[in-house]
Write an enzyme that holds these catalytic residues in place. Structure first.
Site, mmCIF file in Angstrom:
data_model
loop_
_atom_site.group_PDB
_atom_site.id
_atom_site.type_symbol
_atom_site.label_atom_id
_atom_site.label_comp_id
_atom_site.label_asym_id
_atom_site.label_seq_id
_atom_site.Cartn_x
_atom_site.Cartn_y
_atom_site.Cartn_z
ATOM 1 N N HIS A 138 5.791 -1.645 1.696
ATOM 2 C CA HIS A 138 4.995 -2.530 0.842
ATOM 3 C C HIS A 138 3.575 -2.632 1.426
ATOM 4 O O HIS A 138 2.987 -3.714 1.447
ATOM 5 C CB HIS A 138 5.645 -3.907 0.711
ATOM 6 C CG HIS A 138 6.834 -3.923 -0.201
ATOM 7 N ND1 HIS A 138 6.903 -4.703 -1.326
ATOM 8 C CD2 HIS A 138 7.989 -3.220 -0.171
ATOM 9 C CE1 HIS A 138 8.065 -4.500 -1.938
ATOM 10 N NE2 HIS A 138 8.747 -3.616 -1.245
ATOM 11 N N TYR A 160 -5.853 25.443 9.846
ATOM 12 C CA TYR A 160 -5.853 24.107 10.431
ATOM 13 C C TYR A 160 -4.613 23.974 11.311
ATOM 14 O O TYR A 160 -3.548 24.458 10.963
ATOM 15 C CB TYR A 160 -5.827 23.036 9.339
ATOM 16 C CG TYR A 160 -5.889 21.629 9.896
ATOM 17 C CD1 TYR A 160 -7.098 20.969 10.065
ATOM 18 C CD2 TYR A 160 -4.722 20.968 10.279
ATOM 19 C CE1 TYR A 160 -7.165 19.694 10.588
ATOM 20 C CE2 TYR A 160 -4.763 19.691 10.813
ATOM 21 C CZ TYR A 160 -5.988 19.058 10.974
ATOM 22 O OH TYR A 160 -6.036 17.794 11.503
ATOM 23 N N HIS A 162 5.580 -2.151 -8.106
ATOM 24 C CA HIS A 162 6.444 -2.224 -6.930
ATOM 25 C C HIS A 162 5.689 -1.714 -5.696
ATOM 26 O O HIS A 162 5.014 -2.484 -5.034
ATOM 27 C CB HIS A 162 7.731 -1.454 -7.226
ATOM 28 C CG HIS A 162 8.774 -1.584 -6.164
ATOM 29 N ND1 HIS A 162 10.100 -1.303 -6.387
ATOM 30 C CD2 HIS A 162 8.690 -1.947 -4.863
ATOM 31 C CE1 HIS A 162 10.779 -1.507 -5.257
ATOM 32 N NE2 HIS A 162 9.946 -1.891 -4.331
ATOM 33 N N ASP A 222 -6.928 17.226 1.557
ATOM 34 C CA ASP A 222 -6.262 17.829 2.722
ATOM 35 C C ASP A 222 -4.739 17.718 2.597
ATOM 36 O O ASP A 222 -4.000 18.392 3.321
ATOM 37 C CB ASP A 222 -6.692 17.113 4.019
ATOM 38 C CG ASP A 222 -8.054 17.587 4.527
ATOM 39 O OD1 ASP A 222 -8.469 18.708 4.159
ATOM 40 O OD2 ASP A 222 -8.693 16.841 5.294
ATOM 41 N N HIS A 229 9.833 4.092 2.424
ATOM 42 C CA HIS A 229 9.405 3.116 1.414
ATOM 43 C C HIS A 229 8.738 1.945 2.133
ATOM 44 O O HIS A 229 9.262 1.441 3.110
ATOM 45 C CB HIS A 229 10.619 2.622 0.617
ATOM 46 C CG HIS A 229 10.304 1.464 -0.272
ATOM 47 N ND1 HIS A 229 9.308 1.498 -1.222
ATOM 48 C CD2 HIS A 229 10.854 0.223 -0.368
ATOM 49 C CE1 HIS A 229 9.258 0.332 -1.852
ATOM 50 N NE2 HIS A 229 10.179 -0.467 -1.357
#
Lengths: 233, 233, 233, 233
Positions: free
Chosen positions: B99, B231, B173, B122, B97
């Site tokens: 910001h 890839y 958020h 991708d 998480h």
């Protein structure tokens, strides 16, 4: 590493590391190749290997038909675009592909980058072309090979020379650049990114901004690239 | 530090430090966790501890009901969102998480991030979802637990699979991302931030920019994640 | 440096250097002060001294009436704004002033920074106020002292508490921030800059973006600052 | 390097390196010169030499008629603009030219940079002028010399003093700045770039943003440059 391609691998390695140092890639989102015309082969970055661990001896050597000549790793997933361009443009020595943000933003916007100033004209005399996204049958076919076809078609449609315009955007994808060697291809990737950012800012400040006039385009290009050029040593 | 969770703590510590190194956080505005499925516990950053002083032994170990198993510090204030997701998505190994600014800007704008190019394709084949802000009763209740419910509801409403879409924005958020382990969750946070920035720039250059067409989404996703993927190594 | 204000000077010096490290200033465009309530003095950066050559012993000590108590250099040109605030707000311990770009851009736009998300609500529950530019007679008079008056008037007009809102923009000028000590004042300058950038990006993506709803403002602020706060150690 | 111009070369070298350190140039897109009024010569960067390899002894010494007095390399392609300005403005000591992005974007937009705040007013009291692109005959003639004419004409048309306004944008090209010495010219290039970025952001936030009022322009300029200035040591 005793290989007849040692110096080719080192050139390719150094150019790939420059891509990272110039802030043109995050993670492994880019690749550079270098060609050896005498031996009919080119060197390219292995697919998905982080720059922190990449070594010159990891570089893959292939011929223009994509057969691996030397190397144990899988080459870049974009390899067939590189080989197609080397086959068709016999005078280029290096190719770079990145996902640099301003270049990609213009590609995603499907817009040519307008020639707004002398920073641009120091390097080329036209807008930076953006090829349209490919047709579905080209995408579903030999995709990376067909990306090369798309580049050539765009240059043909717009009547551009790959010797004068060493860069293109692929619509919805990102930039390919080339040059006399791998270092010059990387240089062109950086120039494209800088010019793309300036053009973006210019239109934010003045949505009616006008293209550079012809006399100024000519002057700046000629002083750097003309037969009486006086830029550089 | 002699603990049976030593390596789990180290994985969690390294992933948190990456968040900082990748320029995804300022101060302590972010957290990463890593799970140990065999022992039914997860490791998470202590709340409000600066990265400069964070040590592997500060990492907290909790069970999925948020009971502290090992550790003397208070865990991240977002801990209950992490535990809720580990309980409900049994195949994920890490959660991050942040910001980060472009991710947060899209979350604050309450907009899904449109799939405009191959950098996006991708990694996933849909827009990056933005969950609506929670209802007042969910906010005033068990907030961080309910943030987990909000994430699951959004995936249900939009008919998305958390195995294919490893990222979400919470309206007003910011982003949560996950993956097979903590390092992959952090990688996804960086990818989300890069894609969010490119999408922002794309719309600034061309407000009428079109989403990537289906054939190209499929091609790029398949070459990296399909059963014939080519890839990487 | 044997001075009874040695530790005060060091606190002030460290906070000024942080301003530079956090990328909030170019050249000398900023200043931080720290107060010693017991001795009725404050420490502030000397005017126009580059960060590369600044030393703790260059810091100036003044009383609240701007008399120099210790120091041989001229104090920051903004000194009287600092002293005015220390005199009027007896519970603050440090003040910072910068010309950080997103903060200044909002100040130049003469707009409050709207509360769009939880990054903002983690720190304050209202928009970040922008004081109007001063009247001509205040400007032509005791300018820096009057800047302090302008700040107090703005807080009175908007019914804000300086203990809850530790930051302000001065119209056409830039930000002032404060806190329990100099380090917290600098922290608030960084938070303001981050929140100002996110708000700018949010409006670029969605000009109709809505303010954060009350329940979410309250939740985020309380979990960090309320009596049952559970953020941090 | 035993040369009577040793210290002039070193001043010029240091100023050119600062251009790079301050993030005002990529590759070789910029140049700084320094003048020695006593000897009637100036020092300038050699054309196209990368900053990584530039050495003080590479700096070229020329007279005001562009004759090389000392040095084996070709001087900057913009040399004639520098010499023209030294000849016409006898009180300046250094000149800088960059392709910094925000400065160039305003030049490409062909807009003066409006005076929106005190960061700007701390340095000059008017908008930053943008000269129109040159007429075709000036471009096709002695281009770099004529760029100098264009600068002087713009200052005459707008009734500006080069002693008060130490910077200009050339339409579709980029900035030139000057000052009492080379270091001050570089300082002005950085100030211009910062002010140009803030003005850009200001208009993005508020397209109706108003210019700074006269009393505030005067106050900020006077406190730094007036006869009772109290900024700095």
């Amino acid at each position: 590493m005793s290989s007849k391609y040692k110096s080719l691998k080192e050139e390719c390695y150094e150019a790939n590391m420059q891509l990272n140092a110039l802030d043109l890639v995050v993670y492994t989102f880019g690749n550079v190749s270098a060609v050896d015309r005498g031996n009919g082969v080119f060197a390219i970055k292995p697919s998905g290997v982080p720059y922190e661990t990449l070594k010159p001896e990891n570089i893959i050597i292939l011929d223009y038909d994509n057969n691996i000549v030397e190397g144990t790793m899988r080459p870049s997933s974009d390899t067939k675009t590189h080989s197609f361009l080397y086959k068709n443009w016999e005078d280029i020595g290096g190719i770079a592909h990145t996902h640099a943000k301003f270049s990609c933003a213009w590609a995603q916007a499907q817009k040519d980058v307008p020639i707004f100033g002398t920073t641009h004209a120091d390097h080329l005399t036209t807008d930076i072309p953006c090829a349209p996204p490919m047709s579905d049958d080209l995408i579903e076919g030999n995709y990376e090979h067909n990306t090369g076809i798309q580049i050539l078609n765009c240059f043909k449609d717009k009547n551009l020379s790959h010797k004068e315009v060493e860069m293109i955007l692929i619509g919805n994808h990102g930039p390919f650049t080339w040059g006399k060697n791998a270092a010059k291809a990387v240089y062109n990737s950086k120039v494209l990114e800088v010019v793309a950012e300036m053009a973006y800012l210019t239109l934010q400040i003045n949505p009616e901004a006008q293209r550079l006039k012809d006399s100024l385009i000519k002057k700046h290009y000629e002083r750097k690239h003309g037969k009486n050029a006086y830029y550089g040593q």
